[in-house]
Motif scaffolding. Sequence first.
Motif, PDB file in Angstrom:
ATOM      1  N   MET A   1       0.841  -1.177   0.000  1.00  0.00           N
ATOM      2  CA  MET A   1       0.000   0.000   0.000  1.00  0.00           C
ATOM      3  C   MET A   1       0.884   1.237   0.000  1.00  0.00           C
ATOM      4  O   MET A   1       2.018   1.192   0.460  1.00  0.00           O
ATOM      5  N   ASP A   2       0.344   2.315  -0.481  1.00  0.00           N
ATOM      6  CA  ASP A   2       1.055   3.586  -0.530  1.00  0.00           C
ATOM      7  C   ASP A   2       1.213   4.132   0.900  1.00  0.00           C
ATOM      8  O   ASP A   2       0.218   4.284   1.610  1.00  0.00           O
ATOM      9  N   PRO A   3       2.439   4.422   1.349  1.00  0.00           N
ATOM     10  CA  PRO A   3       2.643   4.953   2.701  1.00  0.00           C
ATOM     11  C   PRO A   3       1.839   6.226   2.982  1.00  0.00           C
ATOM     12  O   PRO A   3       1.451   6.470   4.120  1.00  0.00           O
ATOM     13  N   ASN A   4       1.550   7.022   1.938  1.00  0.00           N
ATOM     14  CA  ASN A   4       0.764   8.240   2.135  1.00  0.00           C
ATOM     15  C   ASN A   4      -0.669   7.936   2.559  1.00  0.00           C
ATOM     16  O   ASN A   4      -1.292   8.723   3.263  1.00  0.00           O
ATOM     17  N   ARG A   5      -1.188   6.799   2.130  1.00  0.00           N
ATOM     18  CA  ARG A   5      -2.544   6.405   2.556  1.00  0.00           C
ATOM     19  C   ARG A   5      -2.518   6.025   4.031  1.00  0.00           C
ATOM     20  O   ARG A   5      -3.467   6.315   4.756  1.00  0.00           O
ATOM     21  N   LEU A   6      -1.446   5.387   4.452  1.00  0.00           N
ATOM     22  CA  LEU A   6      -1.301   5.025   5.871  1.00  0.00           C
ATOM     23  C   LEU A   6      -1.191   6.286   6.720  1.00  0.00           C
ATOM     24  O   LEU A   6      -1.900   6.438   7.720  1.00  0.00           O
ATOM     25  N   THR A   7      -0.345   7.216   6.322  1.00  0.00           N
ATOM     26  CA  THR A   7      -0.136   8.418   7.134  1.00  0.00           C
ATOM     27  C   THR A   7      -1.303   9.396   7.035  1.00  0.00           C
ATOM     28  O   THR A   7      -1.355  10.370   7.786  1.00  0.00           O
ATOM     29  N   ALA A   8      -2.260   9.136   6.143  1.00  0.00           N
ATOM     30  CA  ALA A   8      -3.467   9.971   6.090  1.00  0.00           C
ATOM     31  C   ALA A   8      -4.357   9.726   7.307  1.00  0.00           C
ATOM     32  O   ALA A   8      -5.162  10.577   7.673  1.00  0.00           O
ATOM     33  N   LEU A   9      -4.207   8.559   7.945  1.00  0.00           N
ATOM     34  CA  LEU A   9      -4.949   8.284   9.178  1.00  0.00           C
ATOM     35  C   LEU A   9      -4.263   9.037  10.322  1.00  0.00           C
ATOM     36  O   LEU A   9      -3.043   8.940  10.474  1.00  0.00           O
ATOM     37  N   PRO A  10      -5.026   9.778  11.115  1.00  0.00           N
ATOM     38  CA  PRO A  10      -4.418  10.615  12.163  1.00  0.00           C
ATOM     39  C   PRO A  10      -3.435   9.878  13.075  1.00  0.00           C
ATOM     40  O   PRO A  10      -2.386  10.420  13.404  1.00  0.00           O
ATOM     41  N   ILE A  11      -3.741   8.659  13.450  1.00  0.00           N
ATOM     42  CA  ILE A  11      -2.862   7.933  14.378  1.00  0.00           C
ATOM     43  C   ILE A  11      -1.490   7.674  13.766  1.00  0.00           C
ATOM     44  O   ILE A  11      -0.496   7.577  14.467  1.00  0.00           O
ATOM     45  N   PHE A  12      -1.420   7.588  12.455  1.00  0.00           N
ATOM     46  CA  PHE A  12      -0.150   7.301  11.782  1.00  0.00           C
ATOM     47  C   PHE A  12       0.454   8.534  11.115  1.00  0.00           C
ATOM     48  O   PHE A  12       1.461   8.438  10.424  1.00  0.00           O
ATOM     49  N   SER A  13      -0.136   9.700  11.324  1.00  0.00           N
ATOM     50  CA  SER A  13       0.306  10.898  10.616  1.00  0.00           C
ATOM     51  C   SER A  13       1.704  11.355  11.021  1.00  0.00           C
ATOM     52  O   SER A  13       2.345  12.074  10.273  1.00  0.00           O
ATOM     53  N   HIS A  14       2.184  10.946  12.181  1.00  0.00           N
ATOM     54  CA  HIS A  14       3.499  11.380  12.644  1.00  0.00           C
ATOM     55  C   HIS A  14       4.584  10.330  12.431  1.00  0.00           C
ATOM     56  O   HIS A  14       5.693  10.474  12.937  1.00  0.00           O
ATOM     57  N   LEU A  15       4.273   9.274  11.689  1.00  0.00           N
ATOM     58  CA  LEU A  15       5.291   8.255  11.424  1.00  0.00           C
ATOM     59  C   LEU A  15       6.449   8.846  10.637  1.00  0.00           C
ATOM     60  O   LEU A  15       6.254   9.697   9.773  1.00  0.00           O
ATOM     61  N   SER A  16       7.637   8.358  10.937  1.00  0.00           N
ATOM     62  CA  SER A  16       8.773   8.736  10.099  1.00  0.00           C
ATOM     63  C   SER A  16       8.557   8.105   8.727  1.00  0.00           C
ATOM     64  O   SER A  16       7.803   7.133   8.585  1.00  0.00           O
ATOM     65  N   ASP A  17       9.212   8.643   7.708  1.00  0.00           N
ATOM     66  CA  ASP A  17       9.084   8.069   6.369  1.00  0.00           C
ATOM     67  C   ASP A  17       9.463   6.597   6.369  1.00  0.00           C
ATOM     68  O   ASP A  17       8.806   5.768   5.743  1.00  0.00           O
ATOM     69  N   GLU A  18      10.518   6.272   7.117  1.00  0.00           N
ATOM     70  CA  GLU A  18      10.992   4.888   7.169  1.00  0.00           C
ATOM     71  C   GLU A  18       9.951   3.970   7.801  1.00  0.00           C
ATOM     72  O   GLU A  18       9.655   2.891   7.282  1.00  0.00           O
ATOM     73  N   GLU A  19       9.382   4.409   8.940  1.00  0.00           N
ATOM     74  CA  GLU A  19       8.394   3.573   9.614  1.00  0.00           C
ATOM     75  C   GLU A  19       7.124   3.452   8.771  1.00  0.00           C
ATOM     76  O   GLU A  19       6.529   2.385   8.673  1.00  0.00           O
ATOM     77  N   ALA A  20       6.712   4.543   8.133  1.00  0.00           N
ATOM     78  CA  ALA A  20       5.524   4.502   7.283  1.00  0.00           C
ATOM     79  C   ALA A  20       5.726   3.517   6.128  1.00  0.00           C
ATOM     80  O   ALA A  20       4.829   2.728   5.819  1.00  0.00           O
TER      81      ALA A  20
END
Length: 131
Positions: A1-20
């Motif tokens: 999945m696209d990491p940007n879709r993951l970080t669009a969820l508020p709980i994951f919005s602060h993930l580092s690029d690597e973790e995302a």
Amino acid sequence: MDPNRLTALPIFSHLSDEEAKRLAAFATETSVAEGQMLMKQGDYSTELIGIEEGTADVIRDGNKIASLKEGDLIGEMGLLEHEPRNADVVATSPMRLLKLTHWEIRRMSDETLNRIKEIVAARRNDGVAAH
């Protein structure tokens, strides 16, 4: 999945690029129809679900206790606390969901896990948490 879709969820919005990127590689996406049961009270939690689109109701012992929408999490309490789910969750519209299993959760940073635990604590205080 696209990491940007993951970080669009508020709980994951602060993930580092690597973790995302790492979590996105293991996340799965699925669609469900209105009326589909996403979680059943009493079952054990094996995944964390993030709502990308759609709505759902949280029902405990036959009583609606909360409504969920885009950006909300489902199953975080049971997953972190290894307890049975304390409510049913039923889709009230067509939904698009992101899922992470307990194996992927173990790969999260302490900072991300702590944010999820804060959400769990807040929901428990409000009486609307769904395992």
